[in-house]
Design a protein around this motif. Sequence first.
Motif, PDB file in Angstrom:
ATOM      1  N   SER A  91      37.738  30.683  32.557  1.00  0.00           N
ATOM      2  CA  SER A  91      38.844  30.941  31.611  1.00  0.00           C
ATOM      3  C   SER A  91      40.146  30.339  32.144  1.00  0.00           C
ATOM      4  O   SER A  91      40.312  30.164  33.355  1.00  0.00           O
ATOM      5  CB  SER A  91      38.962  32.463  31.455  1.00  0.00           C
ATOM      6  N   GLY A  92      41.059  30.007  31.232  1.00  0.00           N
ATOM      7  CA  GLY A  92      42.332  29.396  31.640  1.00  0.00           C
ATOM      8  C   GLY A  92      42.121  27.922  31.976  1.00  0.00           C
ATOM      9  O   GLY A  92      41.149  27.299  31.537  1.00  0.00           O
ATOM     10  N   GLY A  93      43.018  27.359  32.773  1.00  0.00           N
ATOM     11  CA  GLY A  93      42.884  25.941  33.150  1.00  0.00           C
ATOM     12  C   GLY A  93      41.653  25.739  34.005  1.00  0.00           C
ATOM     13  O   GLY A  93      41.346  26.558  34.864  1.00  0.00           O
ATOM     14  N   TYR A  98      37.150  33.905  27.099  1.00  0.00           N
ATOM     15  CA  TYR A  98      37.159  35.075  26.203  1.00  0.00           C
ATOM     16  C   TYR A  98      36.963  34.669  24.732  1.00  0.00           C
ATOM     17  O   TYR A  98      36.486  35.459  23.929  1.00  0.00           O
ATOM     18  CB  TYR A  98      38.467  35.850  26.370  1.00  0.00           C
ATOM     19  N   ARG A 117      41.849  29.136  26.246  1.00  0.00           N
ATOM     20  CA  ARG A 117      42.807  30.241  26.293  1.00  0.00           C
ATOM     21  C   ARG A 117      42.596  31.043  25.010  1.00  0.00           C
ATOM     22  O   ARG A 117      42.299  30.475  23.963  1.00  0.00           O
ATOM     23  CB  ARG A 117      44.221  29.691  26.432  1.00  0.00           C
ATOM     24  N   CYS A 118      42.705  32.357  25.117  1.00  0.00           N
ATOM     25  CA  CYS A 118      42.331  33.226  23.990  1.00  0.00           C
ATOM     26  C   CYS A 118      43.457  34.222  23.713  1.00  0.00           C
ATOM     27  O   CYS A 118      43.487  35.315  24.293  1.00  0.00           O
ATOM     28  CB  CYS A 118      41.028  33.966  24.348  1.00  0.00           C
ATOM     29  N   PRO A 119      44.402  33.867  22.837  1.00  0.00           N
ATOM     30  CA  PRO A 119      45.534  34.750  22.553  1.00  0.00           C
ATOM     31  C   PRO A 119      45.090  36.152  22.118  1.00  0.00           C
ATOM     32  O   PRO A 119      45.718  37.148  22.462  1.00  0.00           O
ATOM     33  CB  PRO A 119      46.285  34.033  21.427  1.00  0.00           C
ATOM     34  N   PHE A 159      42.837  37.986  23.148  1.00  0.00           N
ATOM     35  CA  PHE A 159      42.451  38.875  24.249  1.00  0.00           C
ATOM     36  C   PHE A 159      43.665  39.464  24.961  1.00  0.00           C
ATOM     37  O   PHE A 159      43.543  40.321  25.824  1.00  0.00           O
ATOM     38  CB  PHE A 159      41.584  38.100  25.254  1.00  0.00           C
ATOM     39  N   ARG A 160      44.843  39.006  24.578  1.00  0.00           N
ATOM     40  CA  ARG A 160      46.071  39.520  25.213  1.00  0.00           C
ATOM     41  C   ARG A 160      46.434  40.906  24.693  1.00  0.00           C
ATOM     42  O   ARG A 160      47.312  41.563  25.225  1.00  0.00           O
ATOM     43  CB  ARG A 160      47.243  38.566  24.964  1.00  0.00           C
ATOM     44  N   GLY A 186      38.819  32.373  36.974  1.00  0.00           N
ATOM     45  CA  GLY A 186      40.037  31.863  36.346  1.00  0.00           C
ATOM     46  C   GLY A 186      41.260  32.234  37.151  1.00  0.00           C
ATOM     47  O   GLY A 186      41.165  32.562  38.342  1.00  0.00           O
ATOM     48  N   GLY A 187      42.411  32.228  36.484  1.00  0.00           N
ATOM     49  CA  GLY A 187      43.668  32.543  37.144  1.00  0.00           C
ATOM     50  C   GLY A 187      44.115  33.968  36.855  1.00  0.00           C
ATOM     51  O   GLY A 187      43.335  34.792  36.345  1.00  0.00           O
ATOM     52  N   ASP A 188      45.368  34.270  37.170  1.00  0.00           N
ATOM     53  CA  ASP A 188      45.808  35.671  37.053  1.00  0.00           C
ATOM     54  C   ASP A 188      45.844  36.153  35.600  1.00  0.00           C
ATOM     55  O   ASP A 188      45.622  37.340  35.344  1.00  0.00           O
ATOM     56  CB  ASP A 188      47.138  35.913  37.774  1.00  0.00           C
ATOM     57  N   GLY A 189      46.099  35.256  34.644  1.00  0.00           N
ATOM     58  CA  GLY A 189      46.036  35.647  33.230  1.00  0.00           C
ATOM     59  C   GLY A 189      44.632  36.140  32.893  1.00  0.00           C
ATOM     60  O   GLY A 189      44.449  37.228  32.320  1.00  0.00           O
ATOM     61  N   GLY A 202      42.987  40.074  31.669  1.00  0.00           N
ATOM     62  CA  GLY A 202      41.967  40.358  30.655  1.00  0.00           C
ATOM     63  C   GLY A 202      40.789  41.102  31.275  1.00  0.00           C
ATOM     64  O   GLY A 202      40.262  42.071  30.707  1.00  0.00           O
ATOM     65  N   ASP A 208      41.672  44.686  31.840  1.00  0.00           N
ATOM     66  CA  ASP A 208      41.643  45.459  30.585  1.00  0.00           C
ATOM     67  C   ASP A 208      40.200  45.804  30.196  1.00  0.00           C
ATOM     68  O   ASP A 208      39.906  46.932  29.777  1.00  0.00           O
ATOM     69  CB  ASP A 208      42.309  44.662  29.456  1.00  0.00           C
ATOM     70  N   ARG A 219      52.060  24.716  38.092  1.00  0.00           N
ATOM     71  CA  ARG A 219      52.747  25.660  37.190  1.00  0.00           C
ATOM     72  C   ARG A 219      54.113  25.994  37.763  1.00  0.00           C
ATOM     73  O   ARG A 219      54.918  25.100  37.934  1.00  0.00           O
ATOM     74  CB  ARG A 219      51.891  26.914  36.968  1.00  0.00           C
TER      75      ARG A 219
HETATM   76  P1  ADP Z   1      44.939  31.593  33.913  1.00  0.00           P
HETATM   77  O1  ADP Z   1      43.782  32.515  33.885  1.00  0.00           O
HETATM   78  O2  ADP Z   1      44.608  30.262  34.512  1.00  0.00           O
HETATM   79  O3  ADP Z   1      46.175  32.247  34.519  1.00  0.00           O
HETATM   80  P2  ADP Z   1      46.092  31.971  31.264  1.00  0.00           P
HETATM   81  O4  ADP Z   1      47.327  32.635  31.765  1.00  0.00           O
HETATM   82  O5  ADP Z   1      46.229  30.970  30.171  1.00  0.00           O
HETATM   83  O6  ADP Z   1      45.313  31.203  32.413  1.00  0.00           O
HETATM   84  O7  ADP Z   1      45.101  33.127  30.799  1.00  0.00           O
HETATM   85  C1  ADP Z   1      43.803  32.818  30.349  1.00  0.00           C
HETATM   86  C2  ADP Z   1      43.396  33.810  29.310  1.00  0.00           C
HETATM   87  O8  ADP Z   1      43.389  35.122  29.885  1.00  0.00           O
HETATM   88  C3  ADP Z   1      44.350  33.941  28.120  1.00  0.00           C
HETATM   89  O9  ADP Z   1      44.136  32.951  27.143  1.00  0.00           O
HETATM   90  C4  ADP Z   1      44.010  35.315  27.599  1.00  0.00           C
HETATM   91  O10 ADP Z   1      42.811  35.281  26.869  1.00  0.00           O
HETATM   92  C5  ADP Z   1      43.750  36.074  28.888  1.00  0.00           C
HETATM   93  N1  ADP Z   1      44.980  36.771  29.278  1.00  0.00           N
HETATM   94  C6  ADP Z   1      46.097  36.238  29.765  1.00  0.00           C
HETATM   95  N2  ADP Z   1      47.034  37.165  29.990  1.00  0.00           N
HETATM   96  C7  ADP Z   1      46.500  38.349  29.614  1.00  0.00           C
HETATM   97  C8  ADP Z   1      46.960  39.690  29.600  1.00  0.00           C
HETATM   98  N3  ADP Z   1      48.190  40.028  30.017  1.00  0.00           N
HETATM   99  N4  ADP Z   1      46.119  40.644  29.152  1.00  0.00           N
HETATM  100  C9  ADP Z   1      44.878  40.332  28.739  1.00  0.00           C
HETATM  101  N5  ADP Z   1      44.379  39.067  28.732  1.00  0.00           N
HETATM  102  C10 ADP Z   1      45.169  38.099  29.159  1.00  0.00           C
END
Ligand code: ADP
Length: 321
Positions: free
Chosen positions: A9-11, A41, A72-74, A76-77, A101-104, A108, A111, A171
Amino acid sequence: MKKIGVLTSGGDAPGMNAAVRAVARAALSRGMEVVGIQRGYVGLLNREFVEIKATTVSGIIQRGGTFLYTARCPEFRNMEGVKKGKAVCEEIGLEGLVVIGGDGSFRGAGDLSSLGIPCIGVPGTIDNDIQCTEYTIGYDTAMNTAVEMIDKLRDTTQSHDRCSVVEVMGRRAGYIAVNVAIATGAEAAITLERPYDLNAIAAKMTKTSSQKDGKHHFILVVAEGVGQTENIAREIQEMTGIESRATILGHVQRGGAPTVRDRIVATEMGYHAVELLSEGIGNRIVGMKDGKIYDIDLQEGLAMKKPFIDRMYDILVDTAY
Ligand code: ADP
Ligand code: F6P
């Protein structure tokens, strides 16, 4: 656990394939079923699944990118999206999930864990910007790629007595920039973490220039988070009279065959993730601490503050001329 999922997930980052392979092989050898979820996601919500057998992950350890694709999956935020994700996991009988993936992506995963699906985060990003780990999968390969590109740039920079202002990824983080600057013998790294003074850099360049002290090439490495690469090149040229060019290395840094280091760390981290799930443990991030693989509570790990590589920055400053 009898059945687990794995997603990227992510980059993307070189070494993600090696991590998926390790997750799959470790789980299969423990008698678990493994489901590959495509496009992070997004694929979980859209039910884009591939069954993973031992041979599915043959011949991928040396490949860059991620054969599971990423996105990237908006949706899921917010918790509505996460609840849908949980329902899909239950529908297909997933008892645990490895999120590379990364911290974003880890937020997810946190959660989803809070809703009862044990998730393990494995750090995959070239930026090395995840708080609780010294190392993220892809970092070494990205730095090697950037160094290779800058070595090429130096040839043409030198032929023309120029300055190259090179933007590297990361970044908001300057870890790639500082290390790559050291490895290419650059004059400076310009990052968000440390204040920079273009006047001082320009004064040094003027003093050491080919007319004054025989220096025929100047390399300034700029972290992308600074967001000023073109301006810096223009200003440096105005201040020094040395012709300057801006080069943005961009996504090339995310591709290519993973280095030995990335393959090995990815394998060890993926393996450790499965060890945790097989003991019924979730809501953890796998990381590296003092050079060893370890794991930490997901929320605690995300709340940590990562120190900058100040010593490396100082070494760069003191060894540049
Ligand atoms: P990375 O994982 O590389 O940091 P992103 O920040 O783009 O990349 O996050 C990847 C995906 O993780 C997002 O598209 C979203 O689906 C999920 N995500 C990001 N931030 C959150 C969050 N605060 N809560 C839940 N899911 C999130
Ligand atoms: O997180 C990896 C990274 O390559 C960063 O270095 C960069 O800022 C970002 O992703 C670029 O994202 P995208 O692939 O959406 O252009």
